[in-house]
Write a protein that holds these residues in place. Sequence first.
Motif, PDB file in Angstrom:
ATOM      1  N   ALA A  41       0.823  -1.205   0.000  1.00 23.03           N
ATOM      2  CA  ALA A  41       0.000   0.000   0.000  1.00 23.03           C
ATOM      3  C   ALA A  41       0.859   1.258   0.000  1.00 23.03           C
ATOM      4  O   ALA A  41       0.559   2.233  -0.698  1.00 23.03           O
ATOM      5  CB  ALA A  41      -0.933  -0.010   1.206  1.00 23.03           C
ATOM      6  N   GLN A  57       1.980   1.975  -3.456  1.00 22.18           N
ATOM      7  CA  GLN A  57       0.925   2.537  -4.299  1.00 22.18           C
ATOM      8  C   GLN A  57       0.636   3.990  -3.923  1.00 22.18           C
ATOM      9  O   GLN A  57       0.385   4.828  -4.795  1.00 22.18           O
ATOM     10  CB  GLN A  57      -0.332   1.679  -4.189  1.00 22.18           C
ATOM     11  CG  GLN A  57      -0.160   0.281  -4.758  1.00 22.18           C
ATOM     12  CD  GLN A  57      -1.443  -0.522  -4.789  1.00 22.18           C
ATOM     13  OE1 GLN A  57      -2.473  -0.100  -4.276  1.00 22.18           O
ATOM     14  NE2 GLN A  57      -1.392  -1.689  -5.413  1.00 22.18           N
ATOM     15  N   VAL A 100      -7.192   2.879  -1.689  1.00 20.09           N
ATOM     16  CA  VAL A 100      -6.593   1.551  -1.903  1.00 20.09           C
ATOM     17  C   VAL A 100      -7.554   0.485  -1.379  1.00 20.09           C
ATOM     18  O   VAL A 100      -7.957   0.513  -0.209  1.00 20.09           O
ATOM     19  CB  VAL A 100      -5.231   1.413  -1.193  1.00 20.09           C
ATOM     20  CG1 VAL A 100      -4.615   0.050  -1.504  1.00 20.09           C
ATOM     21  CG2 VAL A 100      -4.281   2.533  -1.606  1.00 20.09           C
ATOM     22  N   ALA A 128      -8.191  -3.481  -0.628  1.00 20.47           N
ATOM     23  CA  ALA A 128      -7.434  -4.703  -0.358  1.00 20.47           C
ATOM     24  C   ALA A 128      -8.356  -5.908  -0.299  1.00 20.47           C
ATOM     25  O   ALA A 128      -9.368  -5.893   0.404  1.00 20.47           O
ATOM     26  CB  ALA A 128      -6.690  -4.581   0.960  1.00 20.47           C
ATOM     27  N   VAL A 167      -2.681  -2.755   4.879  1.00 18.77           N
ATOM     28  CA  VAL A 167      -3.116  -1.769   3.880  1.00 18.77           C
ATOM     29  C   VAL A 167      -3.881  -0.651   4.572  1.00 18.77           C
ATOM     30  O   VAL A 167      -3.667   0.543   4.295  1.00 18.77           O
ATOM     31  CB  VAL A 167      -3.987  -2.447   2.804  1.00 18.77           C
ATOM     32  CG1 VAL A 167      -4.575  -1.412   1.852  1.00 18.77           C
ATOM     33  CG2 VAL A 167      -3.168  -3.478   2.033  1.00 18.77           C
ATOM     34  N   ALA A 185      -2.900   3.324   4.836  1.00 18.62           N
ATOM     35  CA  ALA A 185      -3.821   4.368   4.377  1.00 18.62           C
ATOM     36  C   ALA A 185      -4.042   5.402   5.477  1.00 18.62           C
ATOM     37  O   ALA A 185      -4.013   6.613   5.219  1.00 18.62           O
ATOM     38  CB  ALA A 185      -5.147   3.744   3.959  1.00 18.62           C
ATOM     39  N   ALA A 191      -8.880   3.805   2.577  1.00 22.37           N
ATOM     40  CA  ALA A 191      -8.800   2.356   2.373  1.00 22.37           C
ATOM     41  C   ALA A 191     -10.220   1.841   2.180  1.00 22.37           C
ATOM     42  O   ALA A 191     -11.174   2.393   2.740  1.00 22.37           O
ATOM     43  CB  ALA A 191      -8.168   1.673   3.578  1.00 22.37           C
TER      44      ALA A 191
END
Length: 348
Positions: free
Chosen positions: A221, A224, A232, A234, A243, A247, A254
Amino acid sequence: MRRISRITVAGAATASLALALAACGGTSTDSGSESKGDKGLAIAYDVGGKGDQSFNDAAYAGLEQAKKEFGYETADVEPTDGETDADKEQRLSSLAKQGYNPVVGIGYAYASAMKNVAEKYPDTTFGIVDDATIEAKNVADLVFNEQEASYLAGVAAAKSTKTNTVGFVGGVDVPLIHKFQAGYEQGVKDTDPKIKVISQYLTQTAEEGGFSSPDKGKTAAEGQIEKKADVVYAAAGLSGQGVIEAAAANKVWAIGVDSDQYKQEALAKYKDSILTSATKDVAKAVYNLAKSVEDGKPETGIVRGDLKSGEVGLSDSNPKFADDAELQAAIKTAKEKIISGEIKVKSS
């Protein structure tokens, strides 16, 4: 296809549950009730085990509901690191031998083991979540249209991004998780073709920790987010916690998976960064199978949950998500078009 009557489980185990499950590396719970003459629902967890705040915990919620309603003894068993199909087969066999009915394997990894065990215990109803390959008179394949919920997650991401870049983190590069990716990417692109989607998988196999390594999820994450992704999504089991942590640390959105992760106690400090979750009602599927056995009409064959049945969807626990009228209108329109068939969501 359903069997006509419930088969009462005969006989008691020759060894105690604790000893039998200790041999498999598991743990168990029971209600302590003696109101039933036989044992009820047992579940065997997937990678990550209980406490993943996602897939396995949803199954446990279904077990708890059945235990409360039917007042019978239940069991839930943990996986072990690096286990083989033979280990899974031993675990399922132990539960069936002790009289638990139904016995549910949480995850597609149980397919091979369950096929063998179901043949040995034809009077026990088995269930397997996320696998539709077992054709047996005593097995229910509990599957979902995850791509439909993921499409809606893609719409939410596209409507929420300010950088025109969003991310997808898949736990393991397998067909099941491809469904999440395909639906998500389609939802994003149908909403705004100009938005970039960065997608990646943590591992090629579950044994490498793709579903059980929050550190891997966090690193993915962060990578990214460095590439400007500000939403993002997941689909990575326990790894998804990493993740969500990344975030929150970077003040981006997220999107959770399977359970409503905004409500998960272990994720409470990150909840303001969880926009929504693409849910699938594993709890309901597990409970419904237990109820069907209790009612004397065990479910078997493919039992599918989708957007139309309400067994997949988006959670709306976060007020910032629920109160965004434009976002909610876009999701409602997409949902209606999927249910009507106007939108055909890809699964790969």
